[in-house]
Design a protein around this motif. Structure first.
Motif, PDB file in Angstrom:
ATOM      1  N   ASP A 172       0.921  -1.506  -0.199  1.00 25.39           N
ATOM      2  CA  ASP A 172      -0.015   0.024  -0.156  1.00 25.39           C
ATOM      3  C   ASP A 172       1.011   1.109   0.104  1.00 25.39           C
ATOM      4  O   ASP A 172       2.099   1.184   0.583  1.00 25.39           O
ATOM      5  N   GLU A 173       0.401   2.301  -0.631  1.00 25.92           N
ATOM      6  CA  GLU A 173       1.154   3.611  -0.696  1.00 25.92           C
ATOM      7  C   GLU A 173       0.623   4.342   0.662  1.00 25.92           C
ATOM      8  O   GLU A 173      -0.371   4.285   1.053  1.00 25.92           O
ATOM      9  N   PRO A 174       1.466   5.253   0.976  1.00 22.76           N
ATOM     10  CA  PRO A 174       1.273   6.233   1.954  1.00 22.76           C
ATOM     11  C   PRO A 174      -0.238   6.862   1.935  1.00 22.76           C
ATOM     12  O   PRO A 174      -0.745   7.208   2.913  1.00 22.76           O
ATOM     13  N   LYS A 175      -0.426   7.707   0.751  1.00 22.51           N
ATOM     14  CA  LYS A 175      -1.570   8.170   0.587  1.00 22.51           C
ATOM     15  C   LYS A 175      -2.881   7.262   0.868  1.00 22.51           C
ATOM     16  O   LYS A 175      -3.923   7.961   1.075  1.00 22.51           O
ATOM     17  N   ASP A 176      -2.801   5.939   1.169  1.00 20.41           N
ATOM     18  CA  ASP A 176      -3.793   5.104   1.358  1.00 20.41           C
ATOM     19  C   ASP A 176      -4.003   4.752   2.788  1.00 20.41           C
ATOM     20  O   ASP A 176      -4.851   4.010   3.227  1.00 20.41           O
ATOM     21  N   ASP A 177      -3.027   5.305   3.631  1.00 22.39           N
ATOM     22  CA  ASP A 177      -3.181   4.932   5.012  1.00 22.39           C
ATOM     23  C   ASP A 177      -4.138   5.224   5.695  1.00 22.39           C
ATOM     24  O   ASP A 177      -4.852   4.368   6.602  1.00 22.39           O
ATOM     25  N   ALA A 178      -5.092   6.261   5.458  1.00 25.42           N
ATOM     26  CA  ALA A 178      -6.292   6.670   6.093  1.00 25.42           C
ATOM     27  C   ALA A 178      -7.359   6.067   5.433  1.00 25.42           C
ATOM     28  O   ALA A 178      -8.523   6.114   5.966  1.00 25.42           O
ATOM     29  N   VAL A 179      -7.389   5.103   4.528  1.00 25.76           N
ATOM     30  CA  VAL A 179      -8.416   4.447   3.836  1.00 25.76           C
ATOM     31  C   VAL A 179      -9.197   3.332   4.985  1.00 25.76           C
ATOM     32  O   VAL A 179      -8.269   2.561   5.483  1.00 25.76           O
ATOM     33  N   GLU A 180     -10.386   3.580   5.390  1.00 24.50           N
ATOM     34  CA  GLU A 180     -10.956   2.640   6.392  1.00 24.50           C
ATOM     35  C   GLU A 180     -11.270   1.396   5.868  1.00 24.50           C
ATOM     36  O   GLU A 180     -12.716   1.014   5.706  1.00 24.50           O
ATOM     37  N   ALA A 181     -10.391   0.529   5.511  1.00 20.85           N
ATOM     38  CA  ALA A 181     -10.639  -0.865   4.823  1.00 20.85           C
ATOM     39  C   ALA A 181      -9.701  -1.831   5.461  1.00 20.85           C
ATOM     40  O   ALA A 181      -8.558  -1.557   5.977  1.00 20.85           O
ATOM     41  N   TRP A 182     -10.251  -3.032   5.742  1.00 18.78           N
ATOM     42  CA  TRP A 182      -9.408  -4.169   6.388  1.00 18.78           C
ATOM     43  C   TRP A 182      -8.413  -4.583   5.345  1.00 18.78           C
ATOM     44  O   TRP A 182      -8.553  -4.667   4.027  1.00 18.78           O
ATOM     45  N   ALA A 183      -7.205  -4.757   5.812  1.00 19.04           N
ATOM     46  CA  ALA A 183      -5.989  -5.250   4.912  1.00 19.04           C
ATOM     47  C   ALA A 183      -5.133  -6.032   5.467  1.00 19.04           C
ATOM     48  O   ALA A 183      -5.020  -6.143   6.741  1.00 19.04           O
ATOM     49  N   GLY A 184      -4.763  -7.052   4.813  1.00 23.35           N
ATOM     50  CA  GLY A 184      -3.959  -8.112   5.664  1.00 23.35           C
ATOM     51  C   GLY A 184      -3.703  -9.476   4.583  1.00 23.35           C
ATOM     52  O   GLY A 184      -3.612  -9.195   3.208  1.00 23.35           O
ATOM     53  N   PHE A 185      -3.482 -10.477   5.127  1.00 25.57           N
ATOM     54  CA  PHE A 185      -3.338 -11.720   4.314  1.00 25.57           C
ATOM     55  C   PHE A 185      -4.334 -12.834   4.728  1.00 25.57           C
ATOM     56  O   PHE A 185      -4.625 -13.064   6.010  1.00 25.57           O
ATOM     57  N   ILE A 186      -5.114 -13.480   3.771  1.00 28.01           N
ATOM     58  CA  ILE A 186      -5.818 -14.538   4.097  1.00 28.01           C
ATOM     59  C   ILE A 186      -5.131 -15.783   3.560  1.00 28.01           C
ATOM     60  O   ILE A 186      -5.008 -16.090   2.350  1.00 28.01           O
TER      61      ILE A 186
END
Length: 221
Positions: A172-186
């Motif tokens: 992810d890019e720093p500009k998307d740090d504030a996006v309120e979405a779950w991120a990770g690994f499944i």
């Protein structure tokens, strides 16, 4: 092994390795490979079960099919094996990806002409998929020489190859740090269902048992 022009990565070279043992581990875990080759009608990719013996792949198929006849004539092949280990979710859709391990092999294959030898090799391929299947008191019948007449086996040296691995989290890019979405690994874990007997077998015989260490069903007889 040293990289060749065909195995040199153009993107994300840090994900590529030429370690033979690591590549063999992927080939041994994968149940199938995809074989690509050129024909007069355009490129074709065929999935097939395989087996690795030492520094060679064993490939099989109909002796009269396009895949076997083309490959046996010496056509250049590209063989790939891919294991999907999970999904990588980022905060931005463009950074979603998959965690995977893959091997790509370039080369040519040679046909096994002797039908008795082919029958033995076909049995070894079955054993590589379900270890113990052809041994023990309730073993399946081994391939016959007559059956080997209709089923071809190719041997392909594993010489020019590369292995690529994608793991970790999304970039992810720093500009998307504030996006309120779950991120990770499944993660994906192999979880085959229970064996289903046919109408003749019923409950008379013990079914193969799954071995998570080898990702294979094993027939202990």
């Amino acid at each position: 092994m040293s990289p060749t022009p065909r195995t040199t990565a153009q993107r994300y070279p840090e994900r590529v390795t030429y370690d033979r043992d690591a590549a063999y581990a992927i080939l041994d875990e994968a149940l199938a490979v995809h074989v690509g080759f050129a024909t007069d009608d355009g490129p074709v990719v065929i999935p097939t079960l395989h087996m690795r013996e030492g520094d060679e792949l064993l490939l099989h198929g109909s002796a009269f099919g396009r895949f076997m006849t083309t490959a046996a004539a010496g056509a250049p092949l590209c063989v790939t094996a891919t294991l999907i280990d999970g999904l990588i979710l980022g905060r931005a859709a463009s950074h979603h990806s998959a965690a995977y391990r893959s091997v790509m092999i370039f080369g040519r294959a040679a046909p096994v002409e002797d039908e008795r030898q082919r029958a033995d090799m076909l049995g070894r391929i079955v054993e590589s998929v379900v270890p113990g299947r052809l041994d023990g008191p309730n073993a399946a019948r081994r391939p016959s020489v007559e059956e080997a007449h209709y089923t071809a086996v190719l041997t392909m040296p594993i010489e020019e190859f590369s292995m690529k691995v994608r793991e970790g989290f999304a970039r992810d890019e720093p500009k998307d740090d504030a996006v309120e979405a779950w991120a990770g690994f499944i993660p994906f874990t192999p979880a085959p269902g229970p064996p289903v007997p046919d109408t003749i077998t019923g409950t008379r015989f013990t079914a193969p048992a799954y071995d998570p260490a080898t990702h294979r069903f094993r027939q202990d007889g």
